[in-house]
Design an enzyme around this catalytic site. Structure first.
Site, PDB file in Angstrom:
ATOM      1  N   LYS A 173       0.865  -1.188   0.000  1.00  0.00           N
ATOM      2  CA  LYS A 173       0.000   0.000   0.000  1.00  0.00           C
ATOM      3  C   LYS A 173       0.892   1.226   0.000  1.00  0.00           C
ATOM      4  O   LYS A 173       1.812   1.348   0.816  1.00  0.00           O
ATOM      5  CB  LYS A 173      -0.888   0.020   1.234  1.00  0.00           C
ATOM      6  CG  LYS A 173      -1.710   1.303   1.294  1.00  0.00           C
ATOM      7  CD  LYS A 173      -2.747   1.258   2.363  1.00  0.00           C
ATOM      8  CE  LYS A 173      -2.179   1.614   3.701  1.00  0.00           C
ATOM      9  NZ  LYS A 173      -3.226   1.942   4.678  1.00  0.00           N
TER      10      LYS A 173
HETATM   11  C1  5RP Z   1      -2.382   4.612   8.475  1.00  0.00           C
HETATM   12  C2  5RP Z   1      -2.866   3.687   7.455  1.00  0.00           C
HETATM   13  C3  5RP Z   1      -4.228   3.917   6.873  1.00  0.00           C
HETATM   14  O1  5RP Z   1      -4.895   2.704   6.870  1.00  0.00           O
HETATM   15  C4  5RP Z   1      -4.107   4.426   5.468  1.00  0.00           C
HETATM   16  O2  5RP Z   1      -3.440   5.645   5.461  1.00  0.00           O
HETATM   17  C5  5RP Z   1      -5.435   4.491   4.724  1.00  0.00           C
HETATM   18  O3  5RP Z   1      -6.320   5.400   5.260  1.00  0.00           O
HETATM   19  P1  5RP Z   1      -6.591   6.849   4.611  1.00  0.00           P
HETATM   20  O4  5RP Z   1      -7.314   6.598   3.323  1.00  0.00           O
HETATM   21  O5  5RP Z   1      -7.423   7.561   5.623  1.00  0.00           O
HETATM   22  O6  5RP Z   1      -5.232   7.489   4.367  1.00  0.00           O
HETATM   23  O7  5RP Z   1      -2.214   2.758   7.102  1.00  0.00           O
HETATM   24  O8  5RP Z   1      -1.029   4.387   8.668  1.00  0.00           O
END
Ligand code: 5RP
Length: 280
Positions: A173
Site C-alpha cells: 500500500k
Molecule cells: C495509516 C494507514 C491507513 O490505513 C491508510 O493511510 C489508509 O487510510 P486513509 O485513506 O485515511 O489514508 O495505514 O497508517
C-alpha cells in the site's frame, strides 16, 4: 505459493478482476480517536457490507466487529508509537502470529519507513513478518509510510515499494503520485493506494481513484475520504463501482448524487422513527 496463501489473497484481491476495495479503520493505532472514528463500531457497522476487506487493529477487531461477518480482515500488526511520541517510525511488531491466526486474519499489515531513522528496524520487521506469514500461509501487506522529511514522488515511492516487495511483501500500500505508473512498473506485486487526508470535494476523491486505477493500482485502501464524508455509504458504494465496474469520474459523480439521496432519505426516516419511539 501454497493453497492457504492463495486462498487468503483471493479474499483480498478479487480473482475475477484482480481488484480490491479495502476499508481502512486502523488510524487510532497512532492517532487515537480520529474524527468520525471515535466509536469504531458505529463507523464500521454501516460500511462493512460494502467493503471487500477491512483493515484494522486487533483491539478494534475484538471490540467493534461482529465475528459472524464474512468480510476478510487485514490485521495491522505494527505500531508501538503515537502522534505525541518522539518518532513515528520507531515501530515494532505488536501482534504474535498465533494471535493473528486466532483472530482469523486473512492478511497481515505492517508499516515500513524507508529513509527514516528506523528504516532498518521496520524493514527487518517486514522480513520477519513475511517469514511468519509464509510459515502459516498468511499474506503480508507492506504499508510505505512517508515521514515528514520525505517527498511523495515516484522516485521515493518506487524505491520504498520495490524494497518492500524484494523483502517478500505480497501486497503493497502506497500513495498516489505523478508518474505513478513507474511505481507500479518497478513493483513485482500488486499495489494499492491509500486515500490520504480527506480531500475538499468528492470529485477529487473520484479523480484520485480513477487516476490510480488507470496507472496500474489494483485498488484502494481508503479510510478518511469514506468515513469522514457526510455520506459515507454513498462514498464507499461509488468507490466500489469505480474499482470493480470501471466507472469514470463522471459516472461516479452521477452515482454518488443518486446514492446520496437514498442515504439522506434513510437518515431522515431513522430520525422520524427514533422520535416516534420516544413519544411512545
Ligand atoms: C495509516 C494507514 C491507513 O490505513 C491508510 O493511510 C489508509 O487510510 P486513509 O485513506 O485515511 O489514508 O495505514 O497508517
Amino acid at each position: 505459493m501454497d493453497w492457504g496463501m492463495k486462498n487468503r489473497l483471493s479474499k483480498i484481491i478479487k480473482p475475477n478482476d484482480g481488484r480490491c476495495v479495502m476499508l481502512a479503520v486502523d488510524h487510532g493505532y497512532f492517532l487515537g480517536p480520529t474524527e468520525r472514528l471515535e466509536i469504531p463500531e458505529k463507523t464500521i457497522r454501516p460500511l462493512l457490507q460494502h467493503a471487500d476487506s477491512l483493515m484494522l487493529t486487533r483491539g478494534v477487531l475484538r471490540t467493534s466487529v461482529n465475528p459472524s461477518t464474512d468480510v476478510p480482515m487485514v490485521l495491522r500488526v505494527s505500531g508501538g508509537t503515537s502522534i505525541v511520541g518522539e518518532d513515528l517510525s520507531n515501530e515494532t511488531i505488536t501482534v504474535s502470529i498465533e494471535d493473528a491466526i486466532k483472530l482469523n486474519a486473512s492478511c497481515l499489515a505492517l508499516s515500513v519507513f524507508v529513509g527514516s531513522k528506523y528504516e532498518h528496524q521496520t524493514l527487518a520487521n517486514l522480513a520477519k513478518l513475511v517469514d511468519e506469514g509464509e510459515r502459516y500461509g498468511i499474506p503480508v501487506l507492506a504499508v510505505t509510510a512517508v515521514g515528514k522529511e520525505m517527498v511523495r514522488d515516484a522516485r521515493y515511492l518506487g524505491l520504498a515499494c520495490r524494497v518492500a516487495a524484494e523483502l517478500g511483501a505480497h501486497l503493497i500500500k502506497t500513495y498516489y503520485c505523478r508518474n505513478f505508473e513507474k511505481v507500479v512498473e518497478g513493483c513485482p506485486v500488486p499495489v494499492i493506494i491509500a486515500g490520504g487526508k480527506k480531500l475538499p470535494t468528492e470529485k477529487e476523491v473520484f479523480e484520485l481513484t480513477f487516476n490510480a486505477l488507470r496507472d496500474g493500482a489494483c485498488g484502494v485502501d481508503m479510510g478518511r475520504n469514506i468515513w469522514q464524508s457526510e455520506f459515507p455509504i454513498s462514498m464507499i458504494k461509488t468507490i466500489k463501482a469505480m474499482v470493480h465496474e470501471n466507472f469514470t469520474v463522471k459516472e461516479a459523480m452521477d452515482l454518488f448524487q443518486k446514492e446520496k439521496k437514498t442515504e439522506r432519505d434513510g437518515f431522515i426516516q431513522a430520525i422520524k422513527k427514533a422520535k416516534n419511539t420516544k413519544r411512545i
